[in-house]
Scaffold this motif. Structure first.
Motif, PDB file in Angstrom:
ATOM      1  N   GLN A 106       0.820  -1.204   0.000  1.00  0.00           N
ATOM      2  CA  GLN A 106       0.000   0.000   0.000  1.00  0.00           C
ATOM      3  C   GLN A 106       0.860   1.263   0.000  1.00  0.00           C
ATOM      4  O   GLN A 106       0.605   2.208  -0.747  1.00  0.00           O
ATOM      5  CB  GLN A 106      -0.940   0.020   1.202  1.00  0.00           C
ATOM      6  CG  GLN A 106      -1.901   1.209   1.164  1.00  0.00           C
ATOM      7  CD  GLN A 106      -2.729   1.340   2.436  1.00  0.00           C
ATOM      8  OE1 GLN A 106      -2.197   1.332   3.533  1.00  0.00           O
ATOM      9  NE2 GLN A 106      -4.043   1.456   2.274  1.00  0.00           N
ATOM     10  N   MET A 107       1.902   1.283   0.835  1.00  0.00           N
ATOM     11  CA  MET A 107       2.780   2.441   0.871  1.00  0.00           C
ATOM     12  C   MET A 107       3.440   2.659  -0.488  1.00  0.00           C
ATOM     13  O   MET A 107       3.526   3.797  -0.973  1.00  0.00           O
ATOM     14  CB  MET A 107       3.859   2.284   1.940  1.00  0.00           C
ATOM     15  CG  MET A 107       4.814   3.479   2.021  1.00  0.00           C
ATOM     16  SD  MET A 107       6.185   3.232   3.144  1.00  0.00           S
ATOM     17  CE  MET A 107       5.325   3.166   4.695  1.00  0.00           C
ATOM     18  N   TYR A 108       3.898   1.576  -1.094  1.00  0.00           N
ATOM     19  CA  TYR A 108       4.541   1.683  -2.409  1.00  0.00           C
ATOM     20  C   TYR A 108       3.582   2.311  -3.424  1.00  0.00           C
ATOM     21  O   TYR A 108       3.960   3.221  -4.170  1.00  0.00           O
ATOM     22  CB  TYR A 108       4.990   0.306  -2.883  1.00  0.00           C
ATOM     23  CG  TYR A 108       5.488   0.290  -4.302  1.00  0.00           C
ATOM     24  CD1 TYR A 108       6.793   0.684  -4.601  1.00  0.00           C
ATOM     25  CD2 TYR A 108       4.655  -0.092  -5.353  1.00  0.00           C
ATOM     26  CE1 TYR A 108       7.258   0.690  -5.911  1.00  0.00           C
ATOM     27  CE2 TYR A 108       5.106  -0.081  -6.662  1.00  0.00           C
ATOM     28  CZ  TYR A 108       6.404   0.312  -6.930  1.00  0.00           C
ATOM     29  OH  TYR A 108       6.852   0.335  -8.227  1.00  0.00           O
ATOM     30  N   LEU A 109       2.341   1.833  -3.455  1.00  0.00           N
ATOM     31  CA  LEU A 109       1.377   2.330  -4.426  1.00  0.00           C
ATOM     32  C   LEU A 109       1.001   3.789  -4.163  1.00  0.00           C
ATOM     33  O   LEU A 109       0.891   4.591  -5.102  1.00  0.00           O
ATOM     34  CB  LEU A 109       0.116   1.448  -4.409  1.00  0.00           C
ATOM     35  CG  LEU A 109       0.298   0.012  -4.915  1.00  0.00           C
ATOM     36  CD1 LEU A 109      -0.984  -0.775  -4.731  1.00  0.00           C
ATOM     37  CD2 LEU A 109       0.735   0.006  -6.376  1.00  0.00           C
ATOM     38  N   VAL A 110       0.819   4.140  -2.895  1.00  0.00           N
ATOM     39  CA  VAL A 110       0.461   5.519  -2.551  1.00  0.00           C
ATOM     40  C   VAL A 110       1.586   6.473  -2.951  1.00  0.00           C
ATOM     41  O   VAL A 110       1.346   7.530  -3.551  1.00  0.00           O
ATOM     42  CB  VAL A 110       0.153   5.641  -1.044  1.00  0.00           C
ATOM     43  CG1 VAL A 110       0.014   7.117  -0.640  1.00  0.00           C
ATOM     44  CG2 VAL A 110      -1.131   4.897  -0.698  1.00  0.00           C
ATOM     45  N   LEU A 111       2.834   6.101  -2.620  1.00  0.00           N
ATOM     46  CA  LEU A 111       3.972   6.943  -2.987  1.00  0.00           C
ATOM     47  C   LEU A 111       4.153   7.010  -4.506  1.00  0.00           C
ATOM     48  O   LEU A 111       4.480   8.064  -5.057  1.00  0.00           O
ATOM     49  CB  LEU A 111       5.252   6.411  -2.336  1.00  0.00           C
ATOM     50  CG  LEU A 111       5.325   6.503  -0.810  1.00  0.00           C
ATOM     51  CD1 LEU A 111       6.606   5.843  -0.301  1.00  0.00           C
ATOM     52  CD2 LEU A 111       5.250   7.949  -0.335  1.00  0.00           C
TER      53      LEU A 111
END
Length: 316
Positions: A106-111
């Motif tokens: 999720q963090m990867y996609l948001v960033l």
């Protein structure tokens, strides 16, 4: 709340999942919030999907400006889906458990999607600059091939950069507590859960973020600086108003995007307000994405005409 732990060394544990607190402190309003954010999410999906559709099928909108708007709307859908879909699920089952892998993903996609929006906003600002300040060469500079190359370069450059941001966060050992006072995984609160000194990792992540955000931001500022300078040189007030109206929508989106982002991530660390951060983060990720389609369409006659044509065909 229960969470799983895997012991690797004495007194040191590696967490297998985190707990996203989100809006857990207002349990009495969980169903109201679920309804509100579900409506907002469906609105974002519908409005941006309509923009994607009409910019692809309407002959009038087959220009570089609408080509970039098409991709920006796709990014908006992806960006909001990466955050709000998980929040809706947590509000529905009233649990905030998220696995280590899911949190990293999720963090990867948001960033990634957030960074790509920065790059695409810069590309759109440059497009406005060329159209206003160098109109005679616009067709040559912004050929279809160049437009595709700019969008492709944004995606290609974003992927390794965001991997370089995500890896330093989740390569750290975590030993509790497991709670994150947000509804999605963000680097800052996760660093606080790490065991030992995470200073070097934090510097690496934020240094990459500054470069990845500041470069397109500065390009956007320079483009609009030249646009405004060109507008002020126009002898006709009517001409200045007409030229400014062509880029006012994009400029509004830029101000909202960077304004809320800076408010969210540039809060002083001495006495951070968790409640403020919790309130601002939904605004940054959801409210702005809800406003963007209306900002781009209400002041744009070409899109308004295309929408009317589409509606007339559907109602026929």
């Amino acid at each position: 709340m229960e969470y799983k732990l895997r012991t690797e060394k004495p007194n040191i544990t590696t967490m297998m999942e985190f707990i996203l607190l989100g809006f857990s402190d207002i349990l009495n309003f969980q169903w109201i919030l679920l309804g509100i954010f579900l409506v907002l999410y469906l609105t974002i999906l519908m409005c941006n999907s309509v923009i994607v559709l009409i910019t692809r099928i309407d002959p009038i909108l087959q220009t570089p400006m609408y080509f970039f708007l098409n991709h920006f709307s796709i990014l908006e859908i992806c960006y909001v889906t990466a955050t709000i879909s998980r929040m809706l699920m947590d509000l529905l089952n009233q649990k905030g458990h998220i696995s280590f892998i899911a949190c990293a993903t999720q963090m990867y996609l948001v960033l990634l999607f957030g960074g790509l929006e920065c790059l695409l906003l810069a590309v759109m600002a440059y497009d406005s600059y060329v159209a206003i300040c160098n109109p005679l060469h616009y067709g040559l500079i912004k050929s279809p091939q160049v437009c595709v190359q700019l969008v492709t370069a944004s995606w290609v450059s974003g992927v390794p950069v965001v991997i370089g941001q995500t890896w330093p966060v989740f390569s750290l050992p975590f030993c509790g507590p497991t709670t994150i006072n947000l509804f999605f995984c963000d680097p800052s609160p996760i660093f606080k859960l790490a065991c030992g000194d995470a200073f070097v990792n934090e510097i690496a992540v934020y240094a990459v973020a500054v470069v990845f955000v500041m470069v397109p931001f500065l390009l956007t500022v320079v483009s609009y600086g030249k646009i405004i300078s060109n507008i002020l040189k126009s002898p006709s007030a009517r001409g200045r108003a007409k030229v400014f109206s062509t880029c006012s929508s994009h400029l509004t989106v830029v101000v909202l995007f960077y304004g809320t982002a800076s408010t969210t991530y540039l809060q002083p660390k001495q006495n951070p307000s968790e409640d403020t951060g919790e309130l601002i983060s939904p605004f940054y990720t959801v409210w702005i994405s809800t406003l963007n389609p209306s900002i781009f369409t209400l002041r744009n006659k070409d899109i308004t005409v295309a929408l009317r044509k589409l509606l007339s065909k559907l109602s026929a």
